[in-house]
Motif scaffolding. Structure first.
Motif, PDB file in Angstrom:
ATOM      1  N   ALA A  30      -8.125  33.696 -21.696  1.00 11.15           N
ATOM      2  CA  ALA A  30      -7.255  31.769 -21.444  1.00 11.15           C
ATOM      3  C   ALA A  30      -6.923  31.978 -20.038  1.00 11.15           C
ATOM      4  CB  ALA A  30      -7.921  30.612 -22.549  1.00 11.15           C
ATOM      5  N   LEU A  31      -5.650  32.385 -20.894  1.00 12.86           N
ATOM      6  CA  LEU A  31      -3.897  32.311 -20.587  1.00 12.86           C
ATOM      7  C   LEU A  31      -3.980  33.464 -19.220  1.00 12.86           C
ATOM      8  CD1 LEU A  31      -1.838  32.788 -23.167  1.00 12.86           C
ATOM      9  CD2 LEU A  31      -2.150  30.488 -22.126  1.00 12.86           C
ATOM     10  N   VAL A  32      -4.718  34.772 -19.039  1.00 14.91           N
ATOM     11  CA  VAL A  32      -4.859  35.450 -18.017  1.00 14.91           C
ATOM     12  C   VAL A  32      -5.357  35.177 -16.291  1.00 14.91           C
ATOM     13  CG1 VAL A  32      -5.530  37.727 -17.019  1.00 14.91           C
ATOM     14  CG2 VAL A  32      -4.280  37.471 -18.970  1.00 14.91           C
ATOM     15  N   PHE A  33      -6.936  33.884 -17.157  1.00 13.82           N
ATOM     16  CA  PHE A  33      -7.214  33.235 -15.951  1.00 13.82           C
ATOM     17  C   PHE A  33      -7.023  32.022 -15.718  1.00 13.82           C
ATOM     18  CE2 PHE A  33     -10.179  29.538 -15.169  1.00 13.82           C
ATOM     19  CZ  PHE A  33     -10.749  30.588 -13.759  1.00 13.82           C
ATOM     20  N   LEU A  34      -5.746  31.500 -15.769  1.00 12.45           N
ATOM     21  CA  LEU A  34      -4.889  30.257 -15.679  1.00 12.45           C
ATOM     22  C   LEU A  34      -4.025  30.787 -15.004  1.00 12.45           C
ATOM     23  CD1 LEU A  34      -5.106  28.207 -18.989  1.00 12.45           C
ATOM     24  CD2 LEU A  34      -5.673  27.578 -16.712  1.00 12.45           C
ATOM     25  N   PHE A  35      -2.786  31.806 -15.297  1.00 11.72           N
ATOM     26  CA  PHE A  35      -2.338  32.329 -14.766  1.00 11.72           C
ATOM     27  C   PHE A  35      -2.789  32.918 -13.434  1.00 11.72           C
ATOM     28  CE2 PHE A  35       0.083  36.656 -13.269  1.00 11.72           C
ATOM     29  CZ  PHE A  35       1.117  36.255 -12.792  1.00 11.72           C
ATOM     30  N   ILE A  36      -4.186  33.485 -13.040  1.00 10.90           N
ATOM     31  CA  ILE A  36      -4.568  34.204 -12.142  1.00 10.90           C
ATOM     32  C   ILE A  36      -4.915  32.831 -11.244  1.00 10.90           C
ATOM     33  CG2 ILE A  36      -6.698  35.412 -11.797  1.00 10.90           C
ATOM     34  CD1 ILE A  36      -6.283  37.340 -13.554  1.00 10.90           C
ATOM     35  N   CYS A  37      -5.290  31.734 -11.333  1.00 11.93           N
ATOM     36  CA  CYS A  37      -5.773  30.907 -11.033  1.00 11.93           C
ATOM     37  C   CYS A  37      -4.618  30.053 -10.915  1.00 11.93           C
ATOM     38  CB  CYS A  37      -6.455  29.723 -11.455  1.00 11.93           C
ATOM     39  SG  CYS A  37      -8.274  30.351 -11.937  1.00 11.93           S
ATOM     40  N   GLN A  38      -3.479  30.139 -11.250  1.00 10.27           N
ATOM     41  CA  GLN A  38      -2.168  29.704 -10.282  1.00 10.27           C
ATOM     42  C   GLN A  38      -1.184  29.956  -8.985  1.00 10.27           C
ATOM     43  OE1 GLN A  38      -0.139  26.587 -11.006  1.00 10.27           O
ATOM     44  NE2 GLN A  38      -1.856  25.539 -12.723  1.00 10.27           N
ATOM     45  N   LYS A  39      -1.493  31.850  -9.427  1.00  7.46           N
ATOM     46  CA  LYS A  39      -0.751  32.165  -8.654  1.00  7.46           C
ATOM     47  C   LYS A  39      -2.264  31.980  -7.525  1.00  7.46           C
ATOM     48  CE  LYS A  39       1.953  34.720 -10.427  1.00  7.46           C
ATOM     49  NZ  LYS A  39       3.384  35.018  -9.432  1.00  7.46           N
ATOM     50  N   ILE A  40      -3.052  32.226  -7.314  1.00  9.25           N
ATOM     51  CA  ILE A  40      -3.941  31.911  -6.349  1.00  9.25           C
ATOM     52  C   ILE A  40      -4.031  31.006  -5.500  1.00  9.25           C
ATOM     53  CG2 ILE A  40      -6.694  31.530  -4.982  1.00  9.25           C
ATOM     54  CD1 ILE A  40      -7.709  33.563  -7.982  1.00  9.25           C
ATOM     55  N   LEU A  41      -4.141  29.708  -6.066  1.00 11.94           N
ATOM     56  CA  LEU A  41      -3.270  28.086  -5.924  1.00 11.94           C
ATOM     57  C   LEU A  41      -2.312  28.247  -5.241  1.00 11.94           C
ATOM     58  CD1 LEU A  41      -4.399  25.502  -5.858  1.00 11.94           C
ATOM     59  CD2 LEU A  41      -3.017  25.390  -7.976  1.00 11.94           C
ATOM     60  N   LYS A  42      -0.717  29.129  -6.085  1.00  9.85           N
ATOM     61  CA  LYS A  42       0.587  28.962  -5.562  1.00  9.85           C
ATOM     62  C   LYS A  42       0.421  30.198  -3.530  1.00  9.85           C
ATOM     63  CE  LYS A  42       4.567  28.650  -4.815  1.00  9.85           C
ATOM     64  NZ  LYS A  42       4.971  27.302  -4.535  1.00  9.85           N
ATOM     65  N   ILE A  43      -0.672  30.630  -3.436  1.00  5.72           N
ATOM     66  CA  ILE A  43      -1.073  31.746  -2.639  1.00  5.72           C
ATOM     67  C   ILE A  43      -1.641  30.957  -1.592  1.00  5.72           C
ATOM     68  CG2 ILE A  43      -2.417  33.435  -1.386  1.00  5.72           C
ATOM     69  CD1 ILE A  43      -2.257  35.091  -4.228  1.00  5.72           C
ATOM     70  N   VAL A  44      -2.569  29.564  -1.483  1.00  5.93           N
ATOM     71  CA  VAL A  44      -3.466  29.165  -0.688  1.00  5.93           C
ATOM     72  C   VAL A  44      -2.184  28.155  -0.065  1.00  5.93           C
ATOM     73  CG1 VAL A  44      -5.073  27.526  -0.895  1.00  5.93           C
ATOM     74  CG2 VAL A  44      -5.750  29.754  -2.176  1.00  5.93           C
ATOM     75  N   GLU A  45      -2.167  27.605  -1.228  1.00  7.35           N
ATOM     76  CA  GLU A  45      -1.073  26.227  -1.022  1.00  7.35           C
ATOM     77  C   GLU A  45       0.355  26.467  -0.021  1.00  7.35           C
ATOM     78  OE1 GLU A  45       2.231  24.222  -3.211  1.00  7.35           O
ATOM     79  OE2 GLU A  45       0.957  23.928  -3.891  1.00  7.35           O
TER      80      GLU A  45
END
Length: 255
Positions: A30-45
């Motif tokens: 879950a933590l890895v998934f959240l970390f990856i999601c945050q990274k992807i969101l940051k890249i998109v942002e």
């Protein structure tokens, strides 16, 4: 019997270890998934902000380059017509004709008291239909005025005025106008964002759109506030802050 008890105990220990391992694995996943999601969101942002910066630079350059180009010409005309004894149309026309080889295709107009405008071809017209007046614009310094009242793109104009002075008093104004609709048309034709991102260029004085790639008509940001806001009203607060003069970047999530 003792052997069986030990076997049961060992099974319980193994079961507990498996359960702990499974819980730890779920938590880590879950933590890895959240970390990856945050990274992807940051890249998109970051990608969105980079594209917005690009569009802001395009719109800004349209203003800056046009103003630099025409600003020097306006000052040249204002200096050439300063400190004259006669500012009647008949007196100004020969001087303006004399400057035409230098002006070439630059459309410089002269605004006189009484709201009379001498057009680049020497014809006369009234400034009232343009939404400008000598009394309002006759300041001591060069300035820019924006007219966005019309819903028609071609009638959304930026005016750049430079005062023509005689003995320290503003007696006429040299000006040119730039169609803000050109910025709107440019951004509307650019298909790189493919309707996944919309670009708004807003006049800070009143919230009116200069460009809007989402809606067909150019209105005001206030007309679409409910459509864009989230339940906490962050978009409204952001717009109010921007119109008040704040600068910077912000991201508002609205699902």
């Amino acid at each position: 019997m003792l052997k069986n008890v030990d076997g049961v105990h060992n099974e319980k220990v193994m079961h507990r270890d498996h359960l702990v391992f499974a819980i730890v694995l779920v938590v880590v996943t879950a933590l890895v998934f959240l970390f990856i999601c945050q990274k992807i969101l940051k890249i998109v942002e970051d990608g969105c902000f980079n594209r917005l910066r690009e569009y802001a630079e395009v719109a800004s350059n349209e203003f800056v380059m046009s103003n630099l180009h025409y600003g020097g010409t306006l000052q040249f005309v204002a200096d050439a017509l300063s400190d004259r004894s006669d500012y009647s149309v008949d007196s100004l026309r020969p001087k303006l004709d004399e400057m035409q080889p230098f002006l070439r295709d630059q459309k410089i107009n002269i605004l006189l008291p009484g709201d009379t405008v001498v057009l680049p071809d020497g014809a006369l017209t009234s400034s009232k239909g343009m939404g400008i007046s000598f009394e309002t614009e006759a300041t001591e310094a060069a300035h820019v005025t924006v007219r966005l009242e019309s819903d028609k793109q071609e009638e959304k104009l930026l005016y750049h005025f430079v005062p023509i002075k005689s003995h320290g008093k503003t007696v006429a104004l040299a000006y040119w106008n730039f169609s803000l609709g050109l910025i709107h048309q440019y951004l509307r034709k650019d298909k790189r964002y493919d309707r996944k991102m919309y670009v708004y260029v807003i006049n800070r004085d009143d919230g009116r759109f200069i460009a809007d790639t989402k809606h067909d008509s150019l209105k005001s940001i206030h007309d679409y506030m409910n459509e864009m806001d989230n339940e906490r009203g962050l978009f409204s607060a952001l717009v109010d802050s921007m119109l008040a003069g704040s600068t910077g970047e912000a991201c508002v999530e609205n699902y």
